[in-house]
Design a protein around this motif. Structure first.
Motif, mmCIF file in Angstrom:
data_model
loop_
_atom_site.group_PDB
_atom_site.id
_atom_site.type_symbol
_atom_site.label_atom_id
_atom_site.label_comp_id
_atom_site.label_asym_id
_atom_site.label_seq_id
_atom_site.Cartn_x
_atom_site.Cartn_y
_atom_site.Cartn_z
ATOM 1 N N SER A 170 0.824 -1.211 0.000
ATOM 2 C CA SER A 170 0.000 0.000 0.000
ATOM 3 C C SER A 170 0.860 1.264 0.000
ATOM 4 O O SER A 170 1.891 1.317 0.669
ATOM 5 C CB SER A 170 -0.941 0.023 1.210
ATOM 6 O OG SER A 170 -1.820 1.129 1.091
ATOM 7 N N ASN A 171 0.407 2.244 -0.771
ATOM 8 C CA ASN A 171 0.904 3.613 -0.650
ATOM 9 C C ASN A 171 -0.262 4.413 -0.093
ATOM 10 O O ASN A 171 -0.995 5.063 -0.826
ATOM 11 C CB ASN A 171 1.333 4.155 -2.009
ATOM 12 C CG ASN A 171 1.671 5.645 -1.935
ATOM 13 O OD1 ASN A 171 1.970 6.166 -0.858
ATOM 14 N ND2 ASN A 171 1.607 6.335 -3.066
ATOM 15 N N PRO A 172 -0.453 4.347 1.222
ATOM 16 C CA PRO A 172 -1.641 4.992 1.829
ATOM 17 C C PRO A 172 -1.399 6.483 2.008
ATOM 18 O O PRO A 172 -0.272 6.955 1.828
ATOM 19 C CB PRO A 172 -1.719 4.302 3.185
ATOM 20 C CG PRO A 172 -0.292 4.042 3.537
ATOM 21 C CD PRO A 172 0.420 3.763 2.242
ATOM 22 N N PRO A 173 -2.429 7.247 2.377
ATOM 23 C CA PRO A 173 -2.161 8.631 2.776
ATOM 24 C C PRO A 173 -1.290 8.624 4.023
ATOM 25 O O PRO A 173 -1.512 7.797 4.914
ATOM 26 C CB PRO A 173 -3.553 9.192 3.076
ATOM 27 C CG PRO A 173 -4.481 8.047 3.128
ATOM 28 C CD PRO A 173 -3.828 6.874 2.497
ATOM 29 N N TYR A 174 -0.310 9.517 4.081
ATOM 30 C CA TYR A 174 0.545 9.518 5.278
ATOM 31 C C TYR A 174 1.042 10.916 5.669
ATOM 32 O O TYR A 174 1.997 11.065 6.410
ATOM 33 C CB TYR A 174 1.718 8.547 5.115
ATOM 34 C CG TYR A 174 2.588 8.726 3.879
ATOM 35 C CD1 TYR A 174 3.431 9.822 3.739
ATOM 36 C CD2 TYR A 174 2.598 7.761 2.874
ATOM 37 C CE1 TYR A 174 4.252 9.959 2.633
ATOM 38 C CE2 TYR A 174 3.406 7.890 1.748
ATOM 39 C CZ TYR A 174 4.229 9.002 1.633
ATOM 40 O OH TYR A 174 5.035 9.129 0.532
ATOM 41 N N ILE A 175 0.404 11.956 5.126
ATOM 42 C CA ILE A 175 0.848 13.315 5.465
ATOM 43 C C ILE A 175 0.070 13.806 6.685
ATOM 44 O O ILE A 175 -1.122 13.539 6.834
ATOM 45 C CB ILE A 175 0.649 14.253 4.257
ATOM 46 C CG1 ILE A 175 1.481 13.739 3.061
ATOM 47 C CG2 ILE A 175 1.051 15.683 4.601
ATOM 48 C CD1 ILE A 175 1.338 14.568 1.794
HETATM 49 N N1 GLN Z 1 4.593 11.209 -1.402
HETATM 50 C C1 GLN Z 1 3.466 12.093 -1.518
HETATM 51 C C2 GLN Z 1 3.868 13.508 -1.237
HETATM 52 O O1 GLN Z 1 4.478 13.783 -0.219
HETATM 53 C C3 GLN Z 1 2.373 11.681 -0.586
HETATM 54 C C4 GLN Z 1 1.715 10.433 -1.037
HETATM 55 C C5 GLN Z 1 0.969 9.800 0.061
HETATM 56 O O2 GLN Z 1 0.542 10.393 1.032
HETATM 57 N N2 GLN Z 1 0.789 8.536 -0.112
HETATM 58 O O3 GLN Z 1 3.634 14.355 -2.050
#
Ligand code: GLN
Length: 261
Positions: A170-175
């Motif tokens: 998964s590449n989930p939301p992570y911000i």
């Molecule tokens: N990598 C992305 C960014 O910082 C964020 C993608 C994500 O949250 N999966 O722009």
């Protein structure tokens, strides 16, 4: 009279790809036909694209596509724009198992489908499942598919009841919700980017529920924020071992792989 050369000299952001898009000409053709005079219709269309780009619309949403790994993907404002760092997940996954054997692989929160579609295209023997909680997004992923992929609607593992896999990616939301970086990402779906106060809400949900959906010796592979590796290792340590950490091509911590205990 306005020529291609006039636009090339204008200093407008992304003027070359915008000209290519509006006139349907390659970069080489733009140079070769630099004296070409745009007709009114072409000028109107190009000026409209330039305006949208100048007011922040990412180029990928104007062209409707973005390259990722070896393929081109359709993207819309319902999908996150593929990022080069996510290619790291593909390399890790392709290295993990034998290309010619059958494995069940899940891409959770597939977005435009990049992870499932790329892996499916590279290793057609593997059985791919891709989920998303948005039907509009899942439709785009489906249009991007090159091979037979099972697309299932639902939030995280709600989309895969009673199913188990050899590898969950998964590449989930992570911000983090108050991260200033989000100001630059306002055209993209916030649900694909933001995950609570410290950016870990969705990653925690995935780590907590993955064990029920992994086969014996199965793996979990996650993309994450550059400053989240330590907390994620902690979250994983309960049910997982053989934790491997990876940096992206900018040398920032970006991915983690772990095997179920
Ligand atoms: N990598 C992305 C960014 O910082 C964020 C993608 C994500 O949250 N999966 O722009």
């Amino acid at each position: 009279m306005v020529t291609i050369q006039d636009y090339l000299n204008s200093g407008v952001i992304d003027v070359v790809p915008l000209l290519s898009l509006a006139l349907n000409k390659s970069h080489a053709q733009l140079i070769a036909y630099h004296d070409y005079q745009l007709n009114n219709e072409e000028k109107t269309q190009l000026n409209q694209l330039i305006k949208q780009r100048q007011t922040g619309t990412p180029f990928a949403y104007l062209s409707g596509k973005k390259g990722f790994y070896h393929l081109d993907f359709k993207v819309t404002p319902n999908t996150l724009i593929p990022r080069p760092e996510t290619e790291l997940l593909i390399d890790i996954a392709l290295d993990l198992f034998d290309k010619n054997q059958i494995y069940e692989v899940l891409d959770l929160g597939t977005g435009s489908g990049i992870i499932a579609v790329t892996i499916g295209d590279k290793n057609p023997q593997w059985c791919l499942t891709a989920t998303d909680f948005s039907i509009d997004t899942l439709n785009i992923a489906q249009q991007n598919a090159k091979t037979n992929i099972k697309f299932q609607l639902g939030n995280w593992f709600e989309a895969t009841p009673n199913q188990t896999f050899d590898l969950i990616i998964s590449n989930p939301p992570y911000i983090k919700q108050d991260d200033l970086h989000l100001n630059d990402l306002s055209f993209e779906p916030q649900s694909a980017l933001v995950s609570g106060k410290n950016g870990l809400d969705d990653i925690r949900t995935i780590i907590d529920n993955a064990p029920q959906h992994l086969n014996k010796k199965g793996y979990l592979l996650l993309e994450h924020g550059f400053d989240q590796q330590q907390e994620i290792t902690q979250l994983l340590s309960h049910n997982f071992f053989k934790i491997q950490k990876f940096k992206d091509y900018n040398h920032r911590n970006r991915a983690i792989l772990a095997q179920i205990k």
